[in-house]
Design an enzyme around this catalytic site. Structure first.
Site, PDB file in Angstrom:
ATOM      1  N   PRO A 258       0.800  -1.237   0.000  1.00  0.00           N
ATOM      2  CA  PRO A 258       0.000   0.000   0.000  1.00  0.00           C
ATOM      3  C   PRO A 258       0.826   1.277   0.000  1.00  0.00           C
ATOM      4  O   PRO A 258       0.868   2.017   0.982  1.00  0.00           O
ATOM      5  CB  PRO A 258      -0.834  -0.126   1.272  1.00  0.00           C
ATOM      6  CG  PRO A 258      -0.022  -0.991   2.168  1.00  0.00           C
ATOM      7  CD  PRO A 258       0.814  -1.899   1.311  1.00  0.00           C
ATOM      8  N   CYS A 259       1.448   1.567  -1.113  1.00  0.00           N
ATOM      9  CA  CYS A 259       2.253   2.773  -1.187  1.00  0.00           C
ATOM     10  C   CYS A 259       1.375   4.019  -1.131  1.00  0.00           C
ATOM     11  O   CYS A 259       1.863   5.101  -0.812  1.00  0.00           O
ATOM     12  CB  CYS A 259       3.095   2.780  -2.453  1.00  0.00           C
ATOM     13  SG  CYS A 259       2.173   2.419  -3.931  1.00  0.00           S
ATOM     14  N   HIS A 260       0.072   3.856  -1.388  1.00  0.00           N
ATOM     15  CA  HIS A 260      -0.808   5.029  -1.316  1.00  0.00           C
ATOM     16  C   HIS A 260      -1.033   5.462   0.132  1.00  0.00           C
ATOM     17  O   HIS A 260      -1.602   6.516   0.372  1.00  0.00           O
ATOM     18  CB  HIS A 260      -2.143   4.711  -1.987  1.00  0.00           C
ATOM     19  CG  HIS A 260      -2.810   3.480  -1.443  1.00  0.00           C
ATOM     20  ND1 HIS A 260      -2.388   2.208  -1.757  1.00  0.00           N
ATOM     21  CD2 HIS A 260      -3.835   3.328  -0.580  1.00  0.00           C
ATOM     22  CE1 HIS A 260      -3.153   1.333  -1.122  1.00  0.00           C
ATOM     23  NE2 HIS A 260      -4.034   1.980  -0.401  1.00  0.00           N
TER      24      HIS A 260
END
Length: 290
Positions: A258-260
């Site tokens: 989950p780089c967001h």
DNA sequence: TGTCGTCGGTCAA
DNA sequence: TTGACCGACGACA
């Protein structure tokens, strides 16, 4: 109708809805000082407010108003305040005690050896396929060891995403095989099918530092966010926040890793490889599912 | 807003 | 190995 076809039709409307959601996000962020109301936005999209309401509820389980709230700076700051908890140290097992964690996508991961990473994918067969997703077309790439890549595109054929991804492992052998990637796509974007008993297998192909950053990202629960600098601290390199940013940006399995959920210290979204609009959409979508 | 210090990653000798 | 170059950062004026 077989099961696969049924699931496909479950996913497709959300995929179409993303076109609308994307426009809404663009409108409110381009013009956020003017604070356009629901009526204005609907009008600009040639939809009625009621239609827009339906679209959002179907897409995120969230009213447009709640969604708009979820993509503001204030909300991002709230997410970061929750970070006061030592989230990154929380193991998956311990994390289960938090209710939102139960809805998270469960993942087991392995990292490629440094040798394999240096070989740039030589000897590796990567199967790929383009699938509808709540965030536009998703390009899914798998190896026999699990999910290796997930990219997004708004282009019909998705060639931009394919070129971006395949340039990371230029020596790999690529085979179009959407039959093989469909089960992954269906699972990843359907929270109902996120099951700790059957974790999703992913394989992280990257440098040592990158893999450590991505592992840290995997520990951030859904609906939460952390800052680049706090990731650097957890890694024992408190001054490396900038390098962390670069590594986060190279994350090949976006959304699943989950780089967001990585934000700047101010709560600003700062950047996203597949477009800031998509990052906002993901955070908004998650706030409806968490 | 703009600028500037800093520190890893990456790539080409 | 080394050095140049470049950020999805962060702090400060």
């Amino acid at each position: 109708m077989n099961i696969a076809a049924t699931l496909q039709s479950d996913i497709t409307p959300e995929g179409d809805d993303y076109t609308t959601v994307r426009r809404v996000i663009e409108l409110i962020t381009e013009d956020y000082r003017a604070q356009p109301g629901l009526e204005d936005i609907a009008g600009q999209l040639g939809q009625s407010p009621t239609q827009l309401q339906k679209t959002f509820t179907r897409w995120a389980g969230l009213s447009p108003k709640a969604f708009l709230q979820a993509v503001t700076l204030d909300h991002a700051k709230r997410l970061l305040r929750q970070e006061a908890l030592p989230l990154l140290e929380t193991s998956f097992e311990v994390g289960l005690s938090g209710p939102s964690r139960l809805h998270d996508l469960f993942v087991t991961h392995e990292a490629m050896s440094p040798g394999e990473w240096k070989a740039r994918g030589a000897g590796l067969t990567i199967r790929y396929g383009l699938h509808p997703s709540p965030f536009g077309q998703a390009l899914v790439m798998i190896t026999d060891r699990g999910l290796a890549g997930l990219a997004f595109t708004d282009e019909p054929g998705g060639m931009d995403a394919f070129e971006d991804m395949s340039s990371r492992w230029p020596n790999a052998h690529y085979v179009e095989d959407s039959a093989a990637t469909t089960p992954y796509a269906e699972r990843i974007f359907d929270p109902k099918r996120w099951d700790p008993k059957e974790p999703l297998r992913v394989v992280l192909i990257g440098s040592d530092f990158q893999v450590r950053v991505w592992e840290a990202l995997l520990r951030i629960p859904m609906g939460c966010a952390v800052t680049y600098s706090s990731i650097a601290e957890k890694l024992g390199q408190p001054t490396a926040s900038r390098a962390v940013g670069a590594a986060v940006g190279r994350n090949p399995i976006s959304f699943v890793v989950p780089c967001h959920r990585a934000l700047g210290k101010s709560g600003a979204l700062t950047g996203y490889h597949w477009g800031l609009t998509r990052k906002r959409a993901m955070l908004g979508w998650e706030s409806g599912k968490a």
